[in-house]
Design a protein around this motif. Structure first.
Motif, PDB file in Angstrom:
ATOM      1  N   ARG A 149       0.822  -1.215   0.000  1.00  0.00           N
ATOM      2  CA  ARG A 149       0.000   0.000   0.000  1.00  0.00           C
ATOM      3  C   ARG A 149       0.855   1.264   0.000  1.00  0.00           C
ATOM      4  O   ARG A 149       0.470   2.291  -0.564  1.00  0.00           O
ATOM      5  CB  ARG A 149      -0.917  -0.004   1.230  1.00  0.00           C
ATOM      6  CG  ARG A 149      -1.869   1.176   1.320  1.00  0.00           C
ATOM      7  CD  ARG A 149      -2.528   1.194   2.681  1.00  0.00           C
ATOM      8  NE  ARG A 149      -1.544   1.320   3.746  1.00  0.00           N
ATOM      9  CZ  ARG A 149      -1.824   1.181   5.047  1.00  0.00           C
ATOM     10  NH1 ARG A 149      -3.042   0.883   5.431  1.00  0.00           N
ATOM     11  NH2 ARG A 149      -0.872   1.316   5.952  1.00  0.00           N
ATOM     12  N   ASP A 150       2.039   1.183   0.598  1.00  0.00           N
ATOM     13  CA  ASP A 150       2.879   2.369   0.765  1.00  0.00           C
ATOM     14  C   ASP A 150       4.022   2.442  -0.246  1.00  0.00           C
ATOM     15  O   ASP A 150       4.963   3.196  -0.062  1.00  0.00           O
ATOM     16  CB  ASP A 150       3.448   2.388   2.192  1.00  0.00           C
ATOM     17  CG  ASP A 150       2.362   2.541   3.241  1.00  0.00           C
ATOM     18  OD1 ASP A 150       1.329   3.157   2.934  1.00  0.00           O
ATOM     19  OD2 ASP A 150       2.532   2.037   4.364  1.00  0.00           O
ATOM     20  N   VAL A 184       3.220   5.458  -3.970  1.00  0.00           N
ATOM     21  CA  VAL A 184       1.965   6.080  -3.538  1.00  0.00           C
ATOM     22  C   VAL A 184       1.538   7.210  -4.475  1.00  0.00           C
ATOM     23  O   VAL A 184       0.362   7.329  -4.825  1.00  0.00           O
ATOM     24  CB  VAL A 184       2.094   6.591  -2.086  1.00  0.00           C
ATOM     25  CG1 VAL A 184       0.864   7.396  -1.687  1.00  0.00           C
ATOM     26  CG2 VAL A 184       2.280   5.420  -1.134  1.00  0.00           C
ATOM     27  N   LYS A 201       0.024   5.680  -7.572  1.00  0.00           N
ATOM     28  CA  LYS A 201      -1.262   5.023  -7.310  1.00  0.00           C
ATOM     29  C   LYS A 201      -2.366   6.043  -7.051  1.00  0.00           C
ATOM     30  O   LYS A 201      -3.510   5.867  -7.500  1.00  0.00           O
ATOM     31  CB  LYS A 201      -1.121   4.063  -6.127  1.00  0.00           C
ATOM     32  CG  LYS A 201      -0.252   2.857  -6.444  1.00  0.00           C
ATOM     33  CD  LYS A 201      -0.018   1.987  -5.223  1.00  0.00           C
ATOM     34  CE  LYS A 201       0.883   0.809  -5.570  1.00  0.00           C
ATOM     35  NZ  LYS A 201       1.179  -0.047  -4.409  1.00  0.00           N
ATOM     36  N   ARG A 202      -2.043   7.113  -6.351  1.00  0.00           N
ATOM     37  CA  ARG A 202      -3.062   8.137  -6.090  1.00  0.00           C
ATOM     38  C   ARG A 202      -3.442   8.877  -7.364  1.00  0.00           C
ATOM     39  O   ARG A 202      -4.621   9.203  -7.580  1.00  0.00           O
ATOM     40  CB  ARG A 202      -2.547   9.115  -5.029  1.00  0.00           C
ATOM     41  CG  ARG A 202      -2.557   8.521  -3.622  1.00  0.00           C
ATOM     42  CD  ARG A 202      -2.015   9.495  -2.591  1.00  0.00           C
ATOM     43  NE  ARG A 202      -2.106   8.926  -1.251  1.00  0.00           N
ATOM     44  CZ  ARG A 202      -1.498   9.429  -0.194  1.00  0.00           C
ATOM     45  NH1 ARG A 202      -0.741  10.519  -0.318  1.00  0.00           N
ATOM     46  NH2 ARG A 202      -1.628   8.856   0.995  1.00  0.00           N
ATOM     47  N   ALA A 209      -5.695   6.576  -9.180  1.00  0.00           N
ATOM     48  CA  ALA A 209      -6.988   6.519  -8.501  1.00  0.00           C
ATOM     49  C   ALA A 209      -7.840   7.738  -8.806  1.00  0.00           C
ATOM     50  O   ALA A 209      -9.043   7.633  -9.074  1.00  0.00           O
ATOM     51  CB  ALA A 209      -6.769   6.385  -6.990  1.00  0.00           C
ATOM     52  N   SER A 246      -3.547  -2.865  -3.566  1.00  0.00           N
ATOM     53  CA  SER A 246      -3.276  -1.537  -3.026  1.00  0.00           C
ATOM     54  C   SER A 246      -3.759  -0.409  -3.933  1.00  0.00           C
ATOM     55  O   SER A 246      -4.233   0.621  -3.448  1.00  0.00           O
ATOM     56  CB  SER A 246      -1.774  -1.379  -2.768  1.00  0.00           C
ATOM     57  OG  SER A 246      -1.029  -1.573  -3.959  1.00  0.00           O
ATOM     58  N   THR A 247      -3.636  -0.561  -5.255  1.00  0.00           N
ATOM     59  CA  THR A 247      -4.095   0.507  -6.142  1.00  0.00           C
ATOM     60  C   THR A 247      -5.603   0.635  -6.084  1.00  0.00           C
ATOM     61  O   THR A 247      -6.147   1.745  -6.068  1.00  0.00           O
ATOM     62  CB  THR A 247      -3.633   0.253  -7.587  1.00  0.00           C
ATOM     63  OG1 THR A 247      -2.214   0.043  -7.597  1.00  0.00           O
ATOM     64  CG2 THR A 247      -3.953   1.444  -8.473  1.00  0.00           C
ATOM     65  N   HIS A 265      -6.466   2.558  -2.927  1.00  0.00           N
ATOM     66  CA  HIS A 265      -6.345   4.007  -3.091  1.00  0.00           C
ATOM     67  C   HIS A 265      -7.517   4.555  -3.901  1.00  0.00           C
ATOM     68  O   HIS A 265      -8.044   5.632  -3.606  1.00  0.00           O
ATOM     69  CB  HIS A 265      -5.015   4.350  -3.767  1.00  0.00           C
ATOM     70  CG  HIS A 265      -3.823   4.241  -2.864  1.00  0.00           C
ATOM     71  ND1 HIS A 265      -3.565   5.153  -1.865  1.00  0.00           N
ATOM     72  CD2 HIS A 265      -2.827   3.318  -2.806  1.00  0.00           C
ATOM     73  CE1 HIS A 265      -2.458   4.806  -1.231  1.00  0.00           C
ATOM     74  NE2 HIS A 265      -1.996   3.695  -1.783  1.00  0.00           N
ATOM     75  N   SER A 307     -10.595   4.821  -1.748  1.00  0.00           N
ATOM     76  CA  SER A 307     -10.602   5.982  -0.849  1.00  0.00           C
ATOM     77  C   SER A 307     -11.048   7.242  -1.586  1.00  0.00           C
ATOM     78  O   SER A 307     -11.585   8.168  -0.975  1.00  0.00           O
ATOM     79  CB  SER A 307      -9.213   6.180  -0.236  1.00  0.00           C
ATOM     80  OG  SER A 307      -8.270   6.601  -1.205  1.00  0.00           O
ATOM     81  N   CYS A 308     -10.837   7.278  -2.918  1.00  0.00           N
ATOM     82  CA  CYS A 308     -11.242   8.449  -3.706  1.00  0.00           C
ATOM     83  C   CYS A 308     -12.752   8.512  -3.937  1.00  0.00           C
ATOM     84  O   CYS A 308     -13.309   9.604  -4.104  1.00  0.00           O
ATOM     85  CB  CYS A 308     -10.535   8.446  -5.063  1.00  0.00           C
ATOM     86  SG  CYS A 308      -8.789   8.872  -5.001  1.00  0.00           S
ATOM     87  N   TYR A 319     -12.084   0.170   5.292  1.00  0.00           N
ATOM     88  CA  TYR A 319     -11.951   1.613   5.062  1.00  0.00           C
ATOM     89  C   TYR A 319     -13.299   2.232   4.691  1.00  0.00           C
ATOM     90  O   TYR A 319     -13.687   3.273   5.239  1.00  0.00           O
ATOM     91  CB  TYR A 319     -10.931   1.876   3.953  1.00  0.00           C
ATOM     92  CG  TYR A 319     -10.735   3.356   3.687  1.00  0.00           C
ATOM     93  CD1 TYR A 319      -9.752   4.068   4.354  1.00  0.00           C
ATOM     94  CD2 TYR A 319     -11.549   4.039   2.781  1.00  0.00           C
ATOM     95  CE1 TYR A 319      -9.583   5.432   4.134  1.00  0.00           C
ATOM     96  CE2 TYR A 319     -11.386   5.396   2.553  1.00  0.00           C
ATOM     97  CZ  TYR A 319     -10.406   6.090   3.222  1.00  0.00           C
ATOM     98  OH  TYR A 319     -10.257   7.435   3.013  1.00  0.00           O
TER      99      TYR A 319
END
Length: 261
Positions: free
Chosen positions: A76-77, A80, A83-84, A87, A106-107, A110, A113-114, A132
């Motif tokens: 995930r980290d 980043v 990936k953000r 996303a 992980s992608t 992210h 979360s968007c 999440y």
């Protein structure tokens, strides 16, 4: 263990893996995290690896390396910013009121979360993403049933025969990608990817540009079943041509860390 010995150990690990975390190196070498980070700085300055968030990555090169599944909390980290950016670009493809399927990884986390506060229905088998969205989201959330597989962090019932839902879009990541298609190493992820793609009108792949250099052993989806792909501005010209030659529509997400081609 001397500095030279640790550096040789780390360099040897990078011949076998694309990434080694600080925590893993602490366990292997028996030194403190601060010492491991100094080792990473020295190896990076010497051109023997690339310092990245959470550890050290192997240098990109013409030889395609064997991909390794990292624990979600570590993966995930990594990359980043890329990936953000992917996303945020993908979020623009989601229509309010629609239903989407989000794969594990992980992608996709992210991306989730968007769109957590969007007026949409999300179906997922991913435990980290479900946690999440449950805590931070307002979207409608449906979880796939089955047994908990802690790595790769999914709920899945291999004996299940079909699903009673259908979605507008299926968003999926991958451990690697090539002319063969989306590539994975975990058999449950391969099967789940195939299952979910059959339940949606459109399959959209979210992969950062590093994944084009990875070669896991199993094809999860051929390129012919991909409708669109989103990656970052580190995509190499050769990989862009491969996508074009296979008729895959792709979108480049701009980052501040674009490294050219």
């Amino acid at each position: 263990m001397s500095d030279l010995s640790r550096h040789q150990v780390i360099a040897g690990l990078l011949d076998e893996k694309t990434f080694v975390s600080v925590n893993e190196l602490v366990s292997i070498t028996g030194v403190s995290p601060a010492t491991v980070r100094r080792d990473i700085d020295k190896l990076s300055e010497a051109g023997l690896g690339q310092k990245v968030h959470g550890g050290i990555a192997a240098n990109a090169g013409p030889v395609q390396r064997r991909a390794v599944n990292l624990p979600f909390i570590e993966n995930r980290d990594i990359a980043v910013a890329q990936k953000r950016a992917i996303a945020e670009t993908a979020a623009g493809l989601v229509r309010d009121g629609s239903s989407i399927i989000l794969h594990a990884g992980s992608t996709c986390f992210h991306f989730g979360s968007c769109i957590a506060a969007r007026n949409i229905r999300v179906f997922t088998n991913s435990i980290p993403l479900a946690g999440y969205l449950s805590e931070h989201g307002t979207c409608q959330l449906t979880l796939g049933g089955g047994d908990l597989h802690r790595e790769p962090g999914i709920l899945y019932d291999p004996a299940r025969n079909g699903y009673d839902f259908f979605a507008d879009q299926f968003f999926v990541g991958a451990l690697g990608i090539g002319a063969q298609g989306l590539l994975e190493s975990h058999p449950l992820l391969v099967r789940l990817c195939d299952d979910m793609s059959r339940q949606a009108n459109e399959t959209i792949v979210l992969v950062d540009s590093r994944k084009f250099q990875e070669r896991p052993p199993t094809v999860a989806l051929p390129l012919t079943r991909i409708h669109r792909l989103i990656t970052d501005d580190g995509l190499r010209d050769a990989d862009a041509r491969m996508l074009e030659d296979n008729g895959v529509e792709f979108v480049i997400a701009e980052t501040r860390e674009g490294n050219g081609k």
